[in-house]
Motif scaffolding. Structure first.
Motif, PDB file in Angstrom:
ATOM      1  N   VAL A 160      47.591 -13.763  30.901  1.00 18.13           N
ATOM      2  CA  VAL A 160      47.269 -12.342  30.768  1.00 18.13           C
ATOM      3  C   VAL A 160      46.171 -12.129  31.732  1.00 18.13           C
ATOM      4  CG1 VAL A 160      46.589 -10.584  29.157  1.00 18.13           C
ATOM      5  CG2 VAL A 160      47.962 -12.508  28.274  1.00 18.13           C
TER       6      VAL A 160
ATOM      7  N   SER B 227      35.710  -8.169  31.287  1.00 20.13           N
ATOM      8  CA  SER B 227      37.189  -8.141  30.614  1.00 20.13           C
ATOM      9  C   SER B 227      37.798  -9.377  30.826  1.00 20.13           C
ATOM     10  CB  SER B 227      37.866  -7.073  31.109  1.00 20.13           C
ATOM     11  OG  SER B 227      39.148  -6.797  30.625  1.00 20.13           O
TER      12      SER B 227
ATOM     13  N   TRP C  46      43.168  -7.015  30.194  1.00 21.51           N
ATOM     14  CA  TRP C  46      42.982  -7.013  28.812  1.00 21.51           C
ATOM     15  C   TRP C  46      42.015  -5.948  28.207  1.00 21.51           C
ATOM     16  CZ3 TRP C  46      38.807  -8.218  25.198  1.00 21.51           C
ATOM     17  CH2 TRP C  46      39.147  -8.391  24.038  1.00 21.51           C
TER      18      TRP C  46
ATOM     19  N   PHE D  27      42.170 -10.550  19.239  1.00 16.20           N
ATOM     20  CA  PHE D  27      42.731 -10.080  20.499  1.00 16.20           C
ATOM     21  C   PHE D  27      42.909  -8.673  20.834  1.00 16.20           C
ATOM     22  CE2 PHE D  27      44.139 -14.750  20.152  1.00 16.20           C
ATOM     23  CZ  PHE D  27      43.992 -14.978  21.601  1.00 16.20           C
ATOM     24  N   ARG D  28      42.668  -7.840  19.888  1.00 13.80           N
ATOM     25  CA  ARG D  28      42.851  -6.406  20.132  1.00 13.80           C
ATOM     26  C   ARG D  28      41.466  -6.124  21.088  1.00 13.80           C
ATOM     27  NH1 ARG D  28      42.690  -4.523  15.461  1.00 13.80           N
ATOM     28  NH2 ARG D  28      44.902  -4.165  15.273  1.00 13.80           N
ATOM     29  N   PRO D  29      41.568  -5.650  22.435  1.00 15.26           N
ATOM     30  CA  PRO D  29      40.663  -5.293  23.102  1.00 15.26           C
ATOM     31  C   PRO D  29      39.850  -3.898  22.685  1.00 15.26           C
ATOM     32  CG  PRO D  29      42.523  -4.404  24.385  1.00 15.26           C
ATOM     33  CD  PRO D  29      43.140  -5.279  22.927  1.00 15.26           C
TER      34      PRO D  29
ATOM     35  N   ARG E 121      34.315  -6.740  25.210  1.00 22.49           N
ATOM     36  CA  ARG E 121      34.035  -6.727  26.600  1.00 22.49           C
ATOM     37  C   ARG E 121      32.542  -6.700  26.723  1.00 22.49           C
ATOM     38  NH1 ARG E 121      38.471  -2.229  26.775  1.00 22.49           N
ATOM     39  NH2 ARG E 121      40.584  -3.435  27.534  1.00 22.49           N
TER      40      ARG E 121
ATOM     41  N   THR F  44      48.366 -10.104  21.977  1.00 25.26           N
ATOM     42  CA  THR F  44      47.813  -9.267  22.800  1.00 25.26           C
ATOM     43  C   THR F  44      48.587  -7.820  22.811  1.00 25.26           C
ATOM     44  OG1 THR F  44      48.976 -10.096  24.595  1.00 25.26           O
ATOM     45  CG2 THR F  44      46.580 -10.619  24.180  1.00 25.26           C
TER      46      THR F  44
ATOM     47  N   ALA G 195      39.724 -17.784  27.164  1.00 33.03           N
ATOM     48  CA  ALA G 195      39.156 -16.625  27.774  1.00 33.03           C
ATOM     49  C   ALA G 195      38.212 -16.716  28.712  1.00 33.03           C
ATOM     50  CB  ALA G 195      38.640 -15.802  26.509  1.00 33.03           C
TER      51      ALA G 195
END
Length: 313
Positions: A310, A246, A313, A233-235, A240, A188, A262
């Motif tokens: 986490v 999110s 995100w 895992f890159r937002p 979304r 992340t 998630a």
């Protein structure tokens, strides 16, 4: 049907569901098989059934074999889009789990490997390794000879052991969780070099492409797996939107292995299940198809959760 017959069936429902899940790799299909078995139990001349447990076990096993042999199942599994349905720790469908062999037989890794066995080999393997039936008992359940049962068991064990070449020793879940937490932090935050370092040299990854790929995505080499994980895992706004919000990320145990969930508004929208060996990640399995997460999602809502690892995100 009298109440005693219903009670007798219900007393063994959990064991039957666990058997069907191991044979089919699907909780939904396992529930259907158990219900079909109940209907057959309801219609049977129960006075002529000497050992109800053996009768019910045989019916469940043969119904599962019919499903594994069906044209639809062969097509779906041969098409390369099949993965087991993951279950949350404590789910009764995972039992029995008293021995190493029993716990190993329900891991996602072994459930996936059993796809390479013939239906009969799979049935013998499960009945022998997970439920400790003798070969004489298995022969009666499957309508084969005792020597045939022994041969099927030997071939199944050899094939599973050959694929599980990294070993089947039990992993300390507390240590494995720490590895997964570190892996998630690196994924992340974009630390690709750290991701690579946390992977074994022969790491493998499989994913259903966020539940949208027609065929499973399979990756090898540390660099390719790390790059794919980092991208996953890159937002982004698109991710979304597809997730319905999110997500926050929790650590859980699925099928005896550490996993990242998630979660959006208490709804599980995806999971990555890890196989950790010697302090590094040996394999990853990413699942996001809604039909594979239905039972997990329901259990998660009932289970409640600790604080996410986490939260933004």
């Amino acid at each position: 049907m009298d109440s005693a017959a219903v009670e007798r069936f219900e007393a063994g429902r959990g064991r039957l569901a666990s058997l069907a899940y191991r044979l089919l790799g699907s909780a939904a299909d396992a529930e259907d098989v158990v219900q079909d078995t109940f209907l057959r139990w309801q219609a049977a001349d129960r006075e002529r059934i000497e050992v109800p447990e053996a009768w019910l076990t045989k019916v469940v096993t043969h119904l599962c074999l019919d499903r594994l042999r069906s044209a639809q199942a062969r097509h779906e599994r041969a098409a390369g889009a099949w993965l087991p349905e993951p279950l949350l720790e404590g789910d009764p469908m995972l039992g029995p789990a008293d021995t190493v062999e029993q716990r190993e037989s329900v891991s996602l890794a072994v459930l996936t490997l059993m796809e390479r066995l013939s239906p009969v080999e799979r049935a013998v393997y499960v009945l022998r390794e997970a439920f400790s039936y003798s070969h004489a008992e298995i022969a009666r359940i499957l309508d084969v000879t005792e020597s045939a049962s022994q041969q099927h068991a030997h071939r199944a064990r050899v094939r599973v052991a050959a694929e599980r070449r990294r070993g089947s020793e039990e992993v300390d879940l507390a240590s494995a969780r720490r590895v997964v937490e570190e892996f998630l932090a690196a994924a992340t935050s974009g630390r690709t070099e750290r991701l690579v370092a946390l992977l074994t040299d022969d790491v493998t990854a499989v994913s259903d492409g966020a539940g949208r790929a027609k065929r499973l995505l399979r990756l090898t080499t540390r660099e390719r797996v790390a790059s794919y994980v980092r991208a996953g895992f890159r937002p982004t706004p698109v991710k979304r939107r597809l997730a319905g919000g999110s997500p926050v990320f929790h650590i859980a145990v699925l099928n005896g292995s550490p996993a990242v969930l998630a979660v959006v508004d208490d709804r599980v929208v995806g999971t990555v299940v890890f196989d950790v060996r010697d302090g590094r990640v040996a394999s990853l399995c990413g699942i996001a198809a809604a039909d594979r997460l239905a039972r997990l999602d329901e259990a998660w809502r009932q289970h409640g959760s600790d604080a996410p690892v986490v939260a933004a995100w």
